[in-house]
Design an enzyme around this catalytic site. Structure first.
Site, mmCIF file in Angstrom:
data_model
loop_
_atom_site.group_PDB
_atom_site.id
_atom_site.type_symbol
_atom_site.label_atom_id
_atom_site.label_comp_id
_atom_site.label_asym_id
_atom_site.label_seq_id
_atom_site.Cartn_x
_atom_site.Cartn_y
_atom_site.Cartn_z
ATOM 1 N N VAL A 14 2.859 16.321 -7.767
ATOM 2 C CA VAL A 14 2.951 15.333 -6.687
ATOM 3 C C VAL A 14 2.819 16.033 -5.336
ATOM 4 C CG1 VAL A 14 4.458 13.628 -5.582
ATOM 5 C CG2 VAL A 14 4.331 13.734 -8.081
ATOM 6 N N CYS A 130 6.942 5.590 -10.609
ATOM 7 C CA CYS A 130 5.495 5.342 -10.592
ATOM 8 C C CYS A 130 5.110 4.001 -11.232
ATOM 9 C CB CYS A 130 4.764 6.482 -11.290
ATOM 10 S SG CYS A 130 5.672 7.201 -12.655
ATOM 11 N N SER A 160 1.016 13.310 -16.725
ATOM 12 C CA SER A 160 1.301 13.892 -15.406
ATOM 13 C C SER A 160 2.547 13.271 -14.787
ATOM 14 C CB SER A 160 0.103 13.746 -14.461
ATOM 15 O OG SER A 160 -0.235 12.388 -14.339
ATOM 16 N N GLY A 161 2.961 12.119 -15.296
ATOM 17 C CA GLY A 161 4.226 11.521 -14.849
ATOM 18 C C GLY A 161 5.420 12.384 -15.228
ATOM 19 N N LYS A 215 14.839 1.653 -15.130
ATOM 20 C CA LYS A 215 14.392 1.889 -13.747
ATOM 21 C C LYS A 215 13.393 0.808 -13.308
ATOM 22 C CE LYS A 215 14.596 6.953 -13.906
ATOM 23 N NZ LYS A 215 13.748 8.152 -14.135
ATOM 24 N N HIS A 243 -1.544 5.598 -14.885
ATOM 25 C CA HIS A 243 -0.672 4.761 -15.720
ATOM 26 C C HIS A 243 -1.302 3.370 -15.856
ATOM 27 C CE1 HIS A 243 2.271 7.827 -15.503
ATOM 28 N NE2 HIS A 243 3.243 7.204 -14.870
HETATM 29 N N1 LIG Z 1 4.438 12.680 -11.498
HETATM 30 C C1 LIG Z 1 4.627 11.390 -11.210
HETATM 31 O O1 LIG Z 1 3.864 10.493 -11.602
HETATM 32 C C2 LIG Z 1 5.797 10.999 -10.389
HETATM 33 C C3 LIG Z 1 5.863 9.707 -9.927
HETATM 34 C C4 LIG Z 1 6.951 9.311 -9.165
HETATM 35 C C5 LIG Z 1 7.926 10.236 -8.879
HETATM 36 N N2 LIG Z 1 7.839 11.505 -9.349
HETATM 37 C C6 LIG Z 1 8.896 12.428 -8.994
HETATM 38 O O2 LIG Z 1 8.410 13.423 -8.119
HETATM 39 C C7 LIG Z 1 9.110 14.648 -8.321
HETATM 40 C C8 LIG Z 1 8.142 15.779 -8.605
HETATM 41 O O3 LIG Z 1 7.341 15.473 -9.720
HETATM 42 P P1 LIG Z 1 6.102 16.386 -10.150
HETATM 43 O O4 LIG Z 1 5.390 15.575 -11.151
HETATM 44 O O5 LIG Z 1 5.362 16.897 -8.965
HETATM 45 O O6 LIG Z 1 6.872 17.627 -10.856
HETATM 46 P P2 LIG Z 1 6.342 19.127 -11.102
HETATM 47 O O7 LIG Z 1 4.868 19.157 -11.191
HETATM 48 O O8 LIG Z 1 7.138 19.636 -12.255
HETATM 49 O O9 LIG Z 1 6.779 19.917 -9.773
HETATM 50 C C9 LIG Z 1 8.122 20.147 -9.433
HETATM 51 C C10 LIG Z 1 8.199 20.775 -8.057
HETATM 52 O O10 LIG Z 1 9.569 20.940 -7.700
HETATM 53 C C11 LIG Z 1 9.776 22.283 -7.282
HETATM 54 N N3 LIG Z 1 11.127 22.753 -7.570
HETATM 55 C C12 LIG Z 1 11.760 22.825 -8.764
HETATM 56 N N4 LIG Z 1 12.981 23.383 -8.621
HETATM 57 C C13 LIG Z 1 13.117 23.662 -7.302
HETATM 58 C C14 LIG Z 1 14.153 24.250 -6.518
HETATM 59 N N5 LIG Z 1 15.287 24.692 -7.069
HETATM 60 N N6 LIG Z 1 13.965 24.371 -5.182
HETATM 61 C C15 LIG Z 1 12.816 23.960 -4.608
HETATM 62 N N7 LIG Z 1 11.792 23.406 -5.304
HETATM 63 C C16 LIG Z 1 11.952 23.254 -6.630
HETATM 64 C C17 LIG Z 1 8.781 23.077 -8.107
HETATM 65 O O11 LIG Z 1 8.595 24.344 -7.514
HETATM 66 P P3 LIG Z 1 8.247 25.650 -8.404
HETATM 67 O O12 LIG Z 1 6.761 25.577 -8.627
HETATM 68 O O13 LIG Z 1 8.663 26.759 -7.520
HETATM 69 O O14 LIG Z 1 9.027 25.547 -9.667
HETATM 70 C C18 LIG Z 1 7.562 22.169 -7.997
HETATM 71 O O15 LIG Z 1 6.935 22.352 -6.755
HETATM 72 C C19 LIG Z 1 10.110 14.359 -9.441
HETATM 73 O O16 LIG Z 1 11.328 13.980 -8.841
HETATM 74 C C20 LIG Z 1 9.493 13.185 -10.167
HETATM 75 O O17 LIG Z 1 10.450 12.414 -10.843
HETATM 76 C C21 LIG Z 1 6.784 11.914 -10.077
#
Ligand SMILES: NC(=O)c1ccc[n+]([C@@H]2O[C@H](COP(=O)([O-])OP(=O)(O)OC[C@H]3O[C@@H](n4cnc5c(N)ncnc54)[C@H](OP(=O)(O)O)[C@@H]3O)[C@@H](O)[C@H]2O)c1
Length: 343
Positions: A14, A130, A160-161, A215, A243
């Site tokens: 994201v 999402c 990817s979610g 949710k 999705h």
């Molecule tokens: N994907 C979707 O469709 C979607 C939709 C709505 C909401 N979301 C929400 O958006 C958020 C991120 O999702 P994503 O899909 O992008 O996840 P992701 O690809 O797993 O990325 C997670 C991110 O969080 C960072 N992170 C993890 N631990 C951390 C810490 N201790 N301090 C600072 N940064 C940290 C990671 O950094 P590192 O690379 O350093 O580990 C990475 O940049 C989640 O809350 C998710 O629920 C996602």
């Protein structure tokens, strides 16, 4: 003079999409700071034709940052968003940590932009799940026209979610099967995801629903109308991005498929692709990289009074996450609710 924007989780699925969208939309940022965990120290991410060196969240001082786009999961947000908010920086959070807090607005700009002013109570604004975001964009104009009583939705959610680990798991299992390896159960999903579908997203709740299903119900009520009854079955499918949702809607008042199609064609954030012929509908593949939510297969449900079925598809990393977050930031700016500290 523009704003100073920090992205927490800039190395994630994201976060990277946020960087792309800030640039694409010409967001008025003078400076964009990429933040992540210690694991990512020194990593680089792209922002337009620039390369940003990733900094560590733990040691970053937010006192001169105007807007924080938070996308690093619920526990990080629970700990950090209040601290950042107290430094006078508005946090727009992607996790579920704040969505159900009465003092935090949960915003989809096409649906409930006026609720945004509540943000000042905690300096935090929540971005929905999402699946909820794309569904309420499609439901809102129909609700305005004929008043929705009940929604029955089945989701077909891409990997990817579940973050970058979810994408890797589908990729590795698919490759493994092609070379005759046993794909194994993986770490991210409870069963094999390659060439399979999994009727579980997030943990189980006491009534047998999953948290993801809860949710969608709770967020639709908070964003659109608490009176609407919602029931959901959330399913993970082996699609990388995008999705899909099969949505059955029961209305208070009559509304024909033609009327619904005309209303949706005029609605913000929606593209109608609805030809009753092979391929005359949207699929996740076409939604990738798009801003709009696509609505197809608009038809009557003759088994109930005032019923319609629709098919809703969107890029979950965009409208489901990064795009909606940035639209919220744009809404704050348009309403003069955020000021430039540097000024
Ligand atoms: N994907 C979707 O469709 C979607 C939709 C709505 C909401 N979301 C929400 O958006 C958020 C991120 O999702 P994503 O899909 O992008 O996840 P992701 O690809 O797993 O990325 C997670 C991110 O969080 C960072 N992170 C993890 N631990 C951390 C810490 N201790 N301090 C600072 N940064 C940290 C990671 O950094 P590192 O690379 O350093 O580990 C990475 O940049 C989640 O809350 C998710 O629920 C996602």
């Amino acid at each position: 003079m523009g704003f100073k924007v920090a992205i927490v989780g800039a190395t994630g699925n994201v976060g990277r999409e946020m960087l792309n969208i800030l640039e694409e939309r010409g967001f008025p940022a003078d400076e964009v700071v990429a933040l992540a965990s210690r694991r990512s120290l020194g990593t680089e991410v792209s922002y337009g034709d620039k390369t940003l060196k990733v900094k560590v969240l733990d040691t970053y001082d937010f006192s001169d940052t105007d807007i924080c786009l938070m996308s690093a999961g619920g526990s990080i947000s629970k700990e950090w968003s209040p601290k950042i908010g107290k430094q006078g920086c508005v946090v727009i959070d992607n996790s579920s940590a704040w969505r159900y807090d009465q003092d935090v607005p949960l915003i989809v700009p096409e649906v409930n932009p006026d609720a945004i002013s509540l943000y000042s109570r905690k300096n935090i604004i929540a971005n929905p799940n999402c699946s909820t975001a794309q569904m309420v964009v499609a439901l809102k104009p129909l609700h305005d026209a004929a008043t929705i009583k009940r929604v029955v939705v089945s989701t077909y959610q891409s990997v990817s979610g579940a973050g970058k680990e979810g994408v890797d798991e589908l990729w590795n299992q698919t490759k493994g099967i092609f070379v005759n390896d046993s794909p194994g159960p993986g770490n991210k999903f409870p069963k094999q995801i390659a060439f399979n579908v999994i009727p579980q997203i997030d943990v189980f709740m006491e009534d047998g629903s999953t948290k993801e299903e809860w949710k969608v119900m709770a967020e639709t009520k908070k964003i659109l109308d608490a009176k609407i009854k919602v029931t959901c079955t959330a399913v993970r499918v082996p699609v990388f991005v995008g999705h899909s949702e099969a949505v059955n809607i029961e209305f208070e008042n009559p509304i024909s498929p033609d009327e619904a199609r005309d209303i949706l064609r005029e609605a913000p954030g929606i593209s109608v692709i609805d030809k009753r012929e092979p391929g005359g509908y949207a699929t996740p593949v076409e939604s990738v990289g798009e801003y709009d939510t696509f609505v197809s297969r608009i038809r009557e449900d003759a088994t109930i009074e005032n019923g319609l079925n629709i098919w809703v598809v969107s890029d979950n990393l965009r409208k489901g996450a990064a795009l909606n977050t940035i639209q919220i930031a744009e809404e704050l700016i348009a309403r003069g609710l955020v000021s430039r500290k540097a000024a």
